[in-house]
Design a protein around this motif. Structure first.
Motif, mmCIF file in Angstrom:
data_model
loop_
_atom_site.group_PDB
_atom_site.id
_atom_site.type_symbol
_atom_site.label_atom_id
_atom_site.label_comp_id
_atom_site.label_asym_id
_atom_site.label_seq_id
_atom_site.Cartn_x
_atom_site.Cartn_y
_atom_site.Cartn_z
ATOM 1 N N ALA A 189 -0.171 1.862 -8.045
ATOM 2 C CA ALA A 189 -0.551 2.782 -6.965
ATOM 3 C C ALA A 189 -1.724 1.899 -6.174
ATOM 4 C CB ALA A 189 -1.210 3.966 -7.559
ATOM 5 N N ASN A 190 -2.583 1.365 -6.709
ATOM 6 C CA ASN A 190 -3.525 0.770 -5.914
ATOM 7 C C ASN A 190 -3.101 -0.325 -4.957
ATOM 8 O OD1 ASN A 190 -5.683 2.354 -6.782
ATOM 9 N ND2 ASN A 190 -6.217 1.055 -8.505
ATOM 10 N N ALA A 191 -1.981 -1.233 -5.451
ATOM 11 C CA ALA A 191 -1.547 -2.106 -4.732
ATOM 12 C C ALA A 191 -0.750 -1.652 -3.464
ATOM 13 C CB ALA A 191 -0.184 -3.023 -5.595
ATOM 14 N N CYS A 192 -0.402 -0.382 -3.732
ATOM 15 C CA CYS A 192 0.427 0.254 -2.221
ATOM 16 C C CYS A 192 -0.582 0.612 -1.401
ATOM 17 C CB CYS A 192 1.231 1.430 -2.801
ATOM 18 S SG CYS A 192 2.644 1.196 -3.804
ATOM 19 N N GLU A 232 -9.074 10.398 -4.186
ATOM 20 C CA GLU A 232 -8.184 11.419 -3.540
ATOM 21 C C GLU A 232 -6.531 11.092 -3.996
ATOM 22 O OE1 GLU A 232 -6.839 12.950 0.650
ATOM 23 O OE2 GLU A 232 -8.854 11.767 0.500
ATOM 24 N N ILE A 233 -6.056 9.925 -3.998
ATOM 25 C CA ILE A 233 -4.681 9.606 -4.136
ATOM 26 C C ILE A 233 -4.197 8.743 -5.228
ATOM 27 C CG2 ILE A 233 -3.036 8.095 -2.568
ATOM 28 C CD1 ILE A 233 -4.488 8.632 0.076
ATOM 29 N N ARG A 255 6.672 6.020 -4.790
ATOM 30 C CA ARG A 255 7.265 7.156 -3.988
ATOM 31 C C ARG A 255 6.361 8.221 -3.761
ATOM 32 N NH1 ARG A 255 12.174 5.660 -6.983
ATOM 33 N NH2 ARG A 255 11.355 7.011 -8.557
ATOM 34 N N ARG A 256 5.528 8.362 -4.766
ATOM 35 C CA ARG A 256 4.341 9.445 -4.951
ATOM 36 C C ARG A 256 3.341 9.212 -3.781
ATOM 37 N NH1 ARG A 256 3.866 12.917 -10.264
ATOM 38 N NH2 ARG A 256 6.124 12.838 -10.997
ATOM 39 N N VAL A 257 2.677 7.938 -3.843
ATOM 40 C CA VAL A 257 1.747 7.502 -3.107
ATOM 41 C C VAL A 257 2.332 7.337 -1.555
ATOM 42 C CG1 VAL A 257 0.255 5.429 -2.368
ATOM 43 C CG2 VAL A 257 0.547 5.931 -4.667
ATOM 44 N N ARG A 258 3.428 7.081 -1.646
ATOM 45 C CA ARG A 258 4.082 7.096 -0.065
ATOM 46 C C ARG A 258 4.003 8.665 0.510
ATOM 47 N NH1 ARG A 258 10.038 6.579 -0.448
ATOM 48 N NH2 ARG A 258 9.584 8.740 -1.168
ATOM 49 N N ASP A 259 4.279 9.632 -0.377
ATOM 50 C CA ASP A 259 4.236 10.860 0.106
ATOM 51 C C ASP A 259 2.812 11.260 0.234
ATOM 52 O OD1 ASP A 259 7.033 11.018 -0.087
ATOM 53 O OD2 ASP A 259 7.271 11.840 -2.260
ATOM 54 N N MET A 260 1.987 11.179 -0.625
ATOM 55 C CA MET A 260 0.521 11.409 -0.583
ATOM 56 C C MET A 260 -0.135 10.717 0.933
ATOM 57 S SD MET A 260 -1.426 11.942 -4.009
ATOM 58 C CE MET A 260 -2.605 12.971 -3.273
ATOM 59 N N VAL A 261 0.223 9.571 1.231
ATOM 60 C CA VAL A 261 -0.214 8.784 2.209
ATOM 61 C C VAL A 261 0.318 9.610 3.620
ATOM 62 C CG1 VAL A 261 -0.034 6.820 3.850
ATOM 63 C CG2 VAL A 261 -0.632 6.682 1.276
ATOM 64 N N ASP A 263 1.534 12.899 3.703
ATOM 65 C CA ASP A 263 1.226 14.233 3.779
ATOM 66 C C ASP A 263 -0.176 14.251 4.287
ATOM 67 O OD1 ASP A 263 3.674 14.970 3.188
ATOM 68 O OD2 ASP A 263 3.574 15.265 1.154
ATOM 69 N N GLY A 264 -1.057 13.490 3.727
ATOM 70 C CA GLY A 264 -2.600 13.287 4.249
ATOM 71 C C GLY A 264 -2.887 12.753 5.395
ATOM 72 N N ASN A 265 -2.001 12.154 6.107
ATOM 73 C CA ASN A 265 -2.253 11.460 7.442
ATOM 74 C C ASN A 265 -3.104 10.310 7.399
ATOM 75 O OD1 ASN A 265 -0.492 13.214 9.098
ATOM 76 N ND2 ASN A 265 -2.244 15.004 8.972
ATOM 77 N N LEU A 266 -2.990 9.619 6.168
ATOM 78 C CA LEU A 266 -3.818 8.665 5.850
ATOM 79 C C LEU A 266 -4.085 7.501 6.747
ATOM 80 C CD1 LEU A 266 -5.823 7.304 3.881
ATOM 81 C CD2 LEU A 266 -3.995 6.249 3.007
#
Length: 316
Positions: A189-192, A232-233, A255-261, A263-266
């Motif tokens: 997750a951190n690498a993403c 948060e992510i 996949r989950r990090v991509r969606d959170m990024v 959805d959260g307008n990161l």
């Protein structure tokens, strides 16, 4: 020899801003090529087309082969390309960027090389992690201690929420399987997140190496900015994945990090946060119109800037 020297470069106005792109795309074990204004990924299952101008960061994992034309298109589109290791947990190289001005790079270099301004930016970074708390008078040692307590609390809360046992952050970069599932998920997750943040930093024309809290590494500023969003992510996402019954932790986390990024307008938040940290609130808003403007000038020790492209004569 033909008089054609290549296709016309894309006009700046045609490019998609960093904050409006999809966050990242991870590919492995495929051939990456180009078809018109799209890049293609081909493996034994078929071919997928991806609009190049919509990609913030393309992460090329093991087993990928990329063509010259694909890289040329991505560079022209201002997309960052990262060559990463197995499961995306290492970053070997990167390239790309959207900015045509050095304004943010100069502000970053000026701030990081002055002790007072560097401390100011570092404190503002910590203040973003401690909303409502007064940190303007704290030393770096005090801030590190407060951050350490905060991170331990976040890990403990996520462990209690998901029921995943937590015994500390431990991982071996040389041995992925040696870590427990939650630590594997955190690494992926951190690498993403690092890839996404790196793409924004490079797109804005900043230097990934010039960090304010982290230092001495080619991606110090990436780690500085990524730390603003981990609680948060990546941390809750990693515990959610570890609590589930997934067969491939790395793929599920990405996949989950991509969606959170998304959805959260990161991308938008990250771009805004970097500009505000380096330029201040008022000037950060004003940079929207100049970030992608070609403005080559010459430096003068008395006048500051003078025009370029002029055949100057020696003063008499």
């Amino acid at each position: 020899m033909s008089g054609t020297v290549g296709r016309r470069p894309t006009e700046l106005a045609e490019l998609v801003r960093a904050e409006d792109r999809i966050s990242f795309l991870y590919l492995e074990r495929c051939v990456v090529n180009r078809d018109s204004n799209a890049i293609t990924a081909t493996d034994e299952r078929g071919t997928v087309h991806i609009p190049a101008a919509s990609v913030g960061a393309l992460m090329l994992g093991p087993g990928t082969t990329v063509t010259h034309q694909a890289i040329a298109l991505l560079a022209d589109s201002g997309s960052t390309v990262l060559w990463v290791g197995e499961r995306g947990v290492r970053c070997y190289a990167h390239g790309g960027g959207l900015a045509r001005t050095s304004r943010l790079a100069e502000a970053q270099a000026e701030a990081v090389t002055n002790r007072r301004s560097r401390l100011r930016v570092a404190r503002e970074m910590y203040a973003m992690r401690f909303p409502g708390e007064q940190v303007s008078e704290l030393s770096m040692q005090q801030l590190r201690g407060r951050e350490g307590a905060r991170v331990r609390r976040v890990y403990r809360e996520q462990s209690e929420r998901t029921g995943v046992r937590w015994s500390g952050r431990t991982y071996d970069p040389e041995d992925w399987e040696a870590s427990d599932p939650v630590n594997q998920a955190l690494s992926a997750a951190n690498a993403c997140l690092y890839g996404v943040v790196n793409s924004v930093i490079v797109a804005l024309g900043c230097a990934p190496a010039l960090g304010f809290i982290h230092t001495g590494h080619s991606r110090s500023f990436v780690y500085d900015i990524a730390d603003l969003y981990k609680a948060e992510i990546t941390i809750p996402t990693s515990f959610d994945v570890a609590a589930g019954d997934c067969m491939e932790i790395g793929a599920d986390v990405r996949r989950r990090v991509r969606d959170m990024v998304h959805d959260g307008n990161l991308l938008q938040r990250c771009s805004r946060d970097i500009r505000r940290l380096l330029l201040g609130e008022q000037e950060a808003d004003a940079t929207d119109d100049i970030m992608f403007t070609d403005n080559v000038v010459l430096w003068d020790e008395y006048l500051g800037e003078v025009g370029a492209g002029i055949a100057y004569e020696e003063p008499s």
